[in-house]
Motif scaffolding. Structure first.
Motif, PDB file in Angstrom:
ATOM      1  N   ASP A  58      -1.072  -5.310   0.243  1.00 29.68           N
ATOM      2  CA  ASP A  58      -1.605  -6.646  -0.010  1.00 29.68           C
ATOM      3  C   ASP A  58      -2.921  -6.504  -0.782  1.00 29.68           C
ATOM      4  O   ASP A  58      -3.401  -5.385  -1.022  1.00 29.68           O
ATOM      5  N   GLN A  60      -6.030  -7.027  -0.082  1.00 28.88           N
ATOM      6  CA  GLN A  60      -7.134  -6.373   0.626  1.00 28.88           C
ATOM      7  C   GLN A  60      -6.924  -4.855   0.670  1.00 28.88           C
ATOM      8  O   GLN A  60      -7.852  -4.081   0.439  1.00 28.88           O
ATOM      9  N   GLU A  61      -5.703  -4.414   0.939  1.00 31.77           N
ATOM     10  CA  GLU A  61      -5.417  -2.981   0.979  1.00 31.77           C
ATOM     11  C   GLU A  61      -5.559  -2.359  -0.414  1.00 31.77           C
ATOM     12  O   GLU A  61      -6.023  -1.232  -0.542  1.00 31.77           O
TER      13      GLU A  61
END
Length: 134
Positions: A58, A60-61
């Motif tokens: 995602d 954020q990752e």
């Protein structure tokens, strides 16, 4: 061949290390072992296409991975400069490391806010269920 052996033949290495004190030899050996280990750890990351690495992540990752890779590269460059005897205090690499740390802190703060939002949403959901039952 190890990272530290590149560019030198056996005779040159033997001559260079014979004059060194034992504690320096031990430190160099430890450095060589650490660099070999780092090379093994980083190999899957650098040999895998970026799209494959980030495809399932995602946003954020992905941001964490970008920051981790940037910090690793800049840190290695910083270490290289130090081993070459160059001053790093006023070098752009120090500024870049600081900038990356700032973004890491911002991402950590945003992650905390996102987790807090999820907790608040869960609490709001429970409150709404009680309200509907009443």
């Amino acid at each position: 061949s190890s990272v530290c052996d590149r560019g030198t033949d056996e005779g040159q290495r033997g001559t260079m290390t014979e004059a060194l004190p034992a504690e320096v030899k031990d430190a160099l050996s430890g450095c060589e072992t650490a660099l070999d280990s780092l090379e093994k750890v980083l190999e899957p990351l650098v040999s895998t296409p970026w799209e494959t690495l980030t495809g399932e992540l995602d946003a954020q990752e992905k941001a964490k991975l970008h920051l981790m890779m940037a910090y690793a590269v800049e840190s290695l460059y910083f270490i290289y400069l130090k081993t070459q005897g160059q001053a790093t205090e006023d070098h752009h690499v120090t500024e870049e490391l600081g900038r990356i740390k700032t973004y890491m802190a911002k991402l950590k703060e945003a992650s905390g806010q996102a987790e807090g939002d999820k907790k608040r949403m869960r609490l709001n959901k429970d409150a709404a269920a009680r309200f509907i039952k009443a």
